[in-house]
Design a protein around this motif. Sequence first.
Motif, PDB file in Angstrom:
ATOM      1  N   GLU A  25      47.538  66.348  15.645  1.00 38.98           N
ATOM      2  CA  GLU A  25      48.755  66.347  14.926  1.00 38.98           C
ATOM      3  C   GLU A  25      48.394  67.433  13.900  1.00 38.98           C
ATOM      4  O   GLU A  25      49.434  68.136  13.750  1.00 38.98           O
ATOM      5  CB  GLU A  25      49.405  64.959  14.474  1.00 38.98           C
ATOM      6  CG  GLU A  25      49.678  64.060  15.260  1.00 38.98           C
ATOM      7  CD  GLU A  25      51.034  64.487  15.790  1.00 38.98           C
ATOM      8  OE1 GLU A  25      52.384  64.637  15.174  1.00 38.98           O
ATOM      9  OE2 GLU A  25      51.160  64.939  17.198  1.00 38.98           O
ATOM     10  N   LEU A  26      47.349  67.373  13.397  1.00 39.35           N
ATOM     11  CA  LEU A  26      47.156  68.322  12.200  1.00 39.35           C
ATOM     12  C   LEU A  26      46.960  69.720  12.866  1.00 39.35           C
ATOM     13  O   LEU A  26      47.635  70.686  12.336  1.00 39.35           O
ATOM     14  CB  LEU A  26      45.834  68.123  11.360  1.00 39.35           C
ATOM     15  CG  LEU A  26      45.398  68.888  10.326  1.00 39.35           C
ATOM     16  CD1 LEU A  26      46.218  68.680   9.011  1.00 39.35           C
ATOM     17  CD2 LEU A  26      43.846  68.568   9.927  1.00 39.35           C
ATOM     18  N   ALA A  27      46.398  69.904  13.965  1.00 40.68           N
ATOM     19  CA  ALA A  27      46.062  71.046  14.594  1.00 40.68           C
ATOM     20  C   ALA A  27      47.585  71.789  15.086  1.00 40.68           C
ATOM     21  O   ALA A  27      47.558  72.920  15.201  1.00 40.68           O
ATOM     22  CB  ALA A  27      45.120  71.107  15.731  1.00 40.68           C
ATOM     23  N   ALA A  28      48.467  70.847  15.608  1.00 38.54           N
ATOM     24  CA  ALA A  28      49.443  71.258  15.845  1.00 38.54           C
ATOM     25  C   ALA A  28      50.597  71.686  14.773  1.00 38.54           C
ATOM     26  O   ALA A  28      51.692  72.060  15.163  1.00 38.54           O
ATOM     27  CB  ALA A  28      50.263  70.272  16.818  1.00 38.54           C
ATOM     28  N   GLY A  29      50.163  71.399  13.511  1.00 37.36           N
ATOM     29  CA  GLY A  29      51.045  71.852  12.633  1.00 37.36           C
ATOM     30  C   GLY A  29      52.107  70.855  12.041  1.00 37.36           C
ATOM     31  O   GLY A  29      53.149  71.136  11.406  1.00 37.36           O
ATOM     32  N   SER A  30      51.984  69.479  12.613  1.00 37.17           N
ATOM     33  CA  SER A  30      53.019  68.552  12.436  1.00 37.17           C
ATOM     34  C   SER A  30      52.624  67.940  11.139  1.00 37.17           C
ATOM     35  O   SER A  30      53.596  67.088  10.824  1.00 37.17           O
ATOM     36  CB  SER A  30      52.913  67.560  13.655  1.00 37.17           C
ATOM     37  OG  SER A  30      52.961  68.129  14.913  1.00 37.17           O
ATOM     38  N   PRO A  32      51.824  69.265   7.769  1.00 36.13           N
ATOM     39  CA  PRO A  32      51.746  70.363   6.756  1.00 36.13           C
ATOM     40  C   PRO A  32      51.193  69.775   5.520  1.00 36.13           C
ATOM     41  O   PRO A  32      50.765  70.514   4.877  1.00 36.13           O
ATOM     42  CB  PRO A  32      53.059  70.975   6.733  1.00 36.13           C
ATOM     43  CG  PRO A  32      54.188  69.794   6.909  1.00 36.13           C
ATOM     44  CD  PRO A  32      53.541  69.176   8.126  1.00 36.13           C
ATOM     45  N   ASN A  33      51.691  68.716   4.932  1.00 31.19           N
ATOM     46  CA  ASN A  33      51.236  68.223   3.637  1.00 31.19           C
ATOM     47  C   ASN A  33      49.965  67.717   3.771  1.00 31.19           C
ATOM     48  O   ASN A  33      48.998  67.934   2.652  1.00 31.19           O
ATOM     49  CB  ASN A  33      52.187  67.113   3.083  1.00 31.19           C
ATOM     50  CG  ASN A  33      53.689  67.524   2.888  1.00 31.19           C
ATOM     51  OD1 ASN A  33      53.854  68.486   2.052  1.00 31.19           O
ATOM     52  ND2 ASN A  33      54.437  67.026   3.578  1.00 31.19           N
ATOM     53  N   ALA A  35      47.609  68.938   5.723  1.00 33.18           N
ATOM     54  CA  ALA A  35      46.980  70.132   5.805  1.00 33.18           C
ATOM     55  C   ALA A  35      46.587  70.861   4.667  1.00 33.18           C
ATOM     56  O   ALA A  35      45.639  71.354   4.071  1.00 33.18           O
ATOM     57  CB  ALA A  35      47.783  71.255   6.484  1.00 33.18           C
ATOM     58  N   ALA A  39      42.927  71.248   2.571  1.00 31.92           N
ATOM     59  CA  ALA A  39      42.814  72.776   2.696  1.00 31.92           C
ATOM     60  C   ALA A  39      41.277  73.212   1.819  1.00 31.92           C
ATOM     61  O   ALA A  39      40.795  73.907   2.353  1.00 31.92           O
ATOM     62  CB  ALA A  39      43.999  73.523   2.097  1.00 31.92           C
ATOM     63  N   ARG A 206      54.046  61.202  10.710  1.00 37.29           N
ATOM     64  CA  ARG A 206      54.659  62.025  10.037  1.00 37.29           C
ATOM     65  C   ARG A 206      55.292  62.094   8.864  1.00 37.29           C
ATOM     66  O   ARG A 206      55.322  62.770   7.920  1.00 37.29           O
ATOM     67  CB  ARG A 206      55.533  62.919  11.154  1.00 37.29           C
ATOM     68  CG  ARG A 206      54.907  63.666  12.315  1.00 37.29           C
ATOM     69  CD  ARG A 206      55.513  63.935  13.420  1.00 37.29           C
ATOM     70  NE  ARG A 206      54.731  64.591  14.757  1.00 37.29           N
ATOM     71  CZ  ARG A 206      55.335  64.860  15.703  1.00 37.29           C
ATOM     72  NH1 ARG A 206      56.643  64.385  16.025  1.00 37.29           N
ATOM     73  NH2 ARG A 206      54.438  65.441  16.754  1.00 37.29           N
ATOM     74  N   ASP A 209      53.038  61.996   6.186  1.00 34.76           N
ATOM     75  CA  ASP A 209      52.900  63.303   5.661  1.00 34.76           C
ATOM     76  C   ASP A 209      53.736  63.808   4.830  1.00 34.76           C
ATOM     77  O   ASP A 209      53.520  64.019   3.746  1.00 34.76           O
ATOM     78  CB  ASP A 209      52.666  64.115   6.892  1.00 34.76           C
ATOM     79  CG  ASP A 209      52.585  65.732   6.477  1.00 34.76           C
ATOM     80  OD1 ASP A 209      51.548  66.003   6.206  1.00 34.76           O
ATOM     81  OD2 ASP A 209      53.751  66.365   6.553  1.00 34.76           O
TER      82      ASP A 209
END
Length: 486
Positions: A25-30, A32-33, A35, A39, A206, A209
């Motif tokens: 889910e992180l790699a798919a951009g689902s 963002p927070n 991520a 960072a 999600r 997130d």
Amino acid sequence: MFPPVTTRCLLLLIDGLRPDLAEAELAAGSLPNLAALVAHGGVGRAITSFPSTTSVAYLPFLTGCTPGRCNVPSIRWLDRTRYGGRWWRDRHALRSYCGYQASMLDGDIVPDVRTMFDLVPESVGIFTPIARGLGNDRDPTRRARKFWGALGHFSRWHQPSDDVAGGHLLDAVTGGARFIFAQFPAVDGYTHQQGPYGDGVRRALRKIDTLIGAVRRRLSARGELDDTLILLVSDHGSAAVDSHLDLAEWFRARGIRTLAHPLLWTRDPEVAVMVAGNGSAMVYAQPQVPRERRWPLARLRERTDRDLVAALVAEEAVAFVAAEEADGAVRVLSREGEAEIRRLGNSDGNGGRDGGITYRPLSGDPLEVGGARTACDRAWLEATWDASYPDAAYQLLDQFRSSRTGDLLVIARAGYDFRDRFEVPEHRAGHGSLTRDHMQTPLWASHPLPAGPFRTVDLFPAMLHWLGVDAPADIDGDGRWLPARQ
């Protein structure tokens, strides 16, 4: 609520979250927070404690000690020294944290184990099953957790629990607590209903997130984001369940009088079966006769005119069984043969053990280690990190540290579990075993992670270090990761 603070730590536990799902889910951009959270921090994994199930697997995070050290070996157990078979008077010697006895968990932990809440008075616990050291004002969801948990179980609607926990988390951040533990149960609830990758599981993740974004904005507005260590973890993984071998019914079908939850009394039981997760179980022989010592494997096999242990191991659902010998060694038996695990030397009082662990195949390699091996605890973790049964030698030895552990541990093979008749709704996924899918968990941090591997018990000293609090000397957690501000 609390005096001004300079450093803070937030431990956010998403119950039952598989690391591969979170990473995908992180790699798919689902997410963002999340991520943004990692960072400048890190995305990793850790190995949980055995049994890999809710409540018990929270102990390492909140005490720095394993379930064996805490003397809480499972979510269901029987005290062989006190249980005498009486219907009402001996109920206190049976335990299940899945129902009305959940509040007894704090009192069941051995008295000398100290929690994060004991060590950091400026703490808040949200939806926490472990509350030792928390006053009522620092445990704001102690009643709500039971209500929303029951509603989620019977209605199969778990999101409200997460929403309530999220609201209290935001309040606690604003209130200035130094340590905040918040548990989110929806992922685990939907996993059991739908499987590990169900739509409900993804939606619940999600929503967390989105909550993380709100938490980070609130910390930033207070000027505290950089000085706050945020850890996102899980207590266990999960895996799909295709078949159920109801272990209590298995014994009953062979004419063995069996005591098992939820029926808390059986006249003159010959065995007691305590299932966890539902991927593992503890079996107690002749439970109505109080005794101090466990029975070794040979005695368990010879107890009746049939070798029930051999019959159990022959079942497709069973990966292996384990029992403790009189000298403290652990015997492991599977269809592939038998092996011995032994602790060398004495405890050094700091989680490690002088001399390490030795594993010796006798007629086979049930743990699929690849042959004989002697190594220190950390080397065992490194060598078996991605094995079929990660860290199994360490975890099995720990399990038998508890005086409440059964005579026989039964470990489920992937795709199976040990409860059927009373599991409503039917579980389509489970945990509790020593398989890799159950034992590996996500470990995401807002500050850099060094190279692993980690056990979840290692986070306890790391969090205390961040907060400037000395860790107790007799914990099991390894303080090799001491987080530093950037």
